[in-house]
Design an enzyme around this catalytic site. Sequence first.
Site, mmCIF file in Angstrom:
data_model
loop_
_atom_site.group_PDB
_atom_site.id
_atom_site.type_symbol
_atom_site.label_atom_id
_atom_site.label_comp_id
_atom_site.label_asym_id
_atom_site.label_seq_id
_atom_site.Cartn_x
_atom_site.Cartn_y
_atom_site.Cartn_z
ATOM 1 N N ARG A 149 147.547 68.054 19.023
ATOM 2 C CA ARG A 149 148.093 68.603 17.790
ATOM 3 C C ARG A 149 149.556 68.220 17.542
ATOM 4 N NH1 ARG A 149 147.514 74.947 16.782
ATOM 5 N NH2 ARG A 149 145.350 74.371 17.238
ATOM 6 N N HIS A 201 139.082 67.458 10.651
ATOM 7 C CA HIS A 201 140.213 68.347 10.998
ATOM 8 C C HIS A 201 140.005 69.746 10.418
ATOM 9 C CE1 HIS A 201 144.298 68.653 12.596
ATOM 10 N NE2 HIS A 201 144.594 69.430 11.551
ATOM 11 N N TYR A 252 146.259 68.847 -8.504
ATOM 12 C CA TYR A 252 146.997 68.117 -9.526
ATOM 13 C C TYR A 252 147.460 66.743 -9.055
ATOM 14 C CZ TYR A 252 147.308 72.725 -11.689
ATOM 15 O OH TYR A 252 147.019 73.942 -12.237
#
Length: 806
Positions: free
Chosen positions: A16, A62, A106
């Site tokens: 990670r 993930h 967006y």
Amino acid sequence: MKRSYLDYAMSVIIGRALPDIRDGLKPVHRRILFSMNEMGLQFNRPTRKCARVCGDVLGKYHPHGEGSVYDALVRMAQPFSLRYPLITGQGNFGSVDGDPPAAMRYTEAKLSKIAGQLMDDLDKETVDFKPNFDETEQEPEYFPTVVPNLLLNGSSGIAVGMATNIPPHNLTEVMKGLIAMVDNPKITLPEMLQLITGPDFPTGGLILGRQGIYDCYTRGRGSIKMRAKAFTEKLGKDRESIVITEIPFQVNKAKLITDIAALVNEKKIDGISDVRDESDREGMRIVLELKRNEHPEVILNQLYKMTQMQMNFGAIMLAIVNGQPRELGLLDILKHFIEHRAEVVRRRTDFLLRKARDREHILLGFKKALDNLDRIIELIRAAKNPREARDGLITEFEFSDRQAQAIIELQLQRLTGMEQQKILDELAEIQRRIAEYLEILGSEKVLRALIVKEFQEVLDTFGDDRRTEIIEDTGEINIEDLVQVEDVAVTVTRGGYLKRTTVDTYRRQTRGGKGRIGMGTRAEDVVEHLIIASTHDYLLIFTSKGRVYWLKVYNIPDAGTVGKGKNINGLINLQPDEEVKAFLPVKQFTADRFIVMVTKYGVIKRTELTDFSNPMARGIIACTLDENDELISAKISNGQNQIFLASREGMAARFGEEEVRSMGRQARGVTAMKLEKDDYLISAEVVDESALMLAISENGFGKRTKLTDYRHSGRAVKGVINMKVTNKTGKVVATMPIKEDSDVMIITKDGQIIRIESMKIRQSGRSAQGVKLVDVNEGDKVASAGAIPESDEHQPDDAQGSLLKD
């Protein structure tokens, strides 16, 4: 619990928070780029919604929350976060002001051109793949990158018990460094530092010094000092502005401007009149307008100390190497990347060799078929089915299964003369490639040459200039070096306003002149102190409560002749119940000097100067006072001087300094002079036998008297007459030693200042009332006076010339 915690820790460390040494990526970044590559979002393709990318990454690779994926995606698209962005964004991806990006529904994204270099040859078995979280997909363990992303974009992350913070670098420098290391594996760090000079931050700015860089590159840890890039612009005849064009890496521009404005409003930085942000699409531009006659270098130094215009980048070169976290120096990182690249090239060449040999096998079959074309056509026509035809080819012509199948599937058009030649040409090309691949695999020299060639191609395609300039670190900017050495007149009002003005501002006048306005004051605020000092002197400020504060003269604002100046509370931290009573400029705190302190009601003490060399911000005790008494004077002596005391009622006492033993800072002192009722001391001077004493009264009268005219009265006596006090002269306000060639500066409570030559003041006896020195306006009184030294050099052994001798 121990086992579970260790499992968790290793998961965070390996899976990670830390980047891989080979591609410089953490798992989340690798998965985002791989998913976008699988979606076909190459740099020359249209962008797609980030929501779709994030959904694909979450669903396949993930499963740790959409926020973590989108945040990582956004950062890879920000040109102020990554030196070489790996994603090209369309829409609002945040700003250097800390503005958040728009929602993923967006924004749109695709891979950048350089990101393609990370995944080039991914389909050629160059890296190992592993199952995803639910074993329904395969994902690469690392990328076969040809660019050293770990150094180019750096990395930061906090694992369990360790952290990484690798600064970004310039691609041109790093690729040249890699090429040099491939050519010379024994290259030394000093040689490498000629090529890779240091980090190169996306926001530009400056790096101060090379020690932090050297520490980082040597042992994997170092503190790199970053500074904003700024220059000055002229606003007018006597005004300038500071323009900041580049800021340190990871600094929030909006917060930086807010912090500067807060420091200005809180008077911690006094000299900036306006702060505004003029940044646009062309670049960053923060404008700080300065007040009149301010030194921009001094303001910049304050900004570097108090804001994020100067920061330290704590570099920790920690990465995952062979499944283990390791701190590495620069040469180790480059060496591991070259090893990774060599392994990728070998695996790619093995893959291409296998493919080439497979194709060669087929083409050799075609060539053999063309040599026996008529017989093969006849065999195929005679066969009942494809299987019989294939078996016949294998039996009669000794073709392999794959060759026989390819011949059966061969199109008739391939039997034309032109197509037959293409087959032969392709065979020759394949055999040339096989020889090339075998040469690469068989020769370390050829392999390294290929690696260098690919590095050079990357350099030619993506190379660019440095953004961050590395300059020598001369340590903390010494403001003294920026301030001109000159004598200045420091004036202090009853209201506590200080300012400094060059003594050359005041023209020399004849005795009895009207003077000039030296400070703009209100009716209720009159001038009380005048100190002559050098801009580089330390100013010890003694208060009525027997405390002393430390200040540099150049920190007092130069406010011009009619400016009000700055309140002393903005310069030192006075206690609520104390007033400033005495000032003492000092060049150096030497062991053979003493401070002689005298109180209003006739107590004297002598303390070594070194005891005052390091006052605290809240001040330190200079002497312990009797109730209702206060400190009026502090002078420096050499241990063998004469002490001259003068009272308001015109009395004086003279005795040797040795009559007062040296005491600690907190001692009370001893009796200096016995005073009549309602009388008090106004002056205490440290002089020698040759001194001329100048006495000045509140109505502007003054006289010069030789020190030898005053008999050696001793300590603790009433003394002798110093100046005849009448209604015409008024009370005595100042007594000081002067020289024949000294100039005297006199200031009145209403702010009038006059400068006259001491030789034009008549010499008189002790009991004379003197002559008119300054024409005082009705209702005005002389507040203070001081002698201007004839040069910049204050001679410590000669106590004449100025009441401010050091």
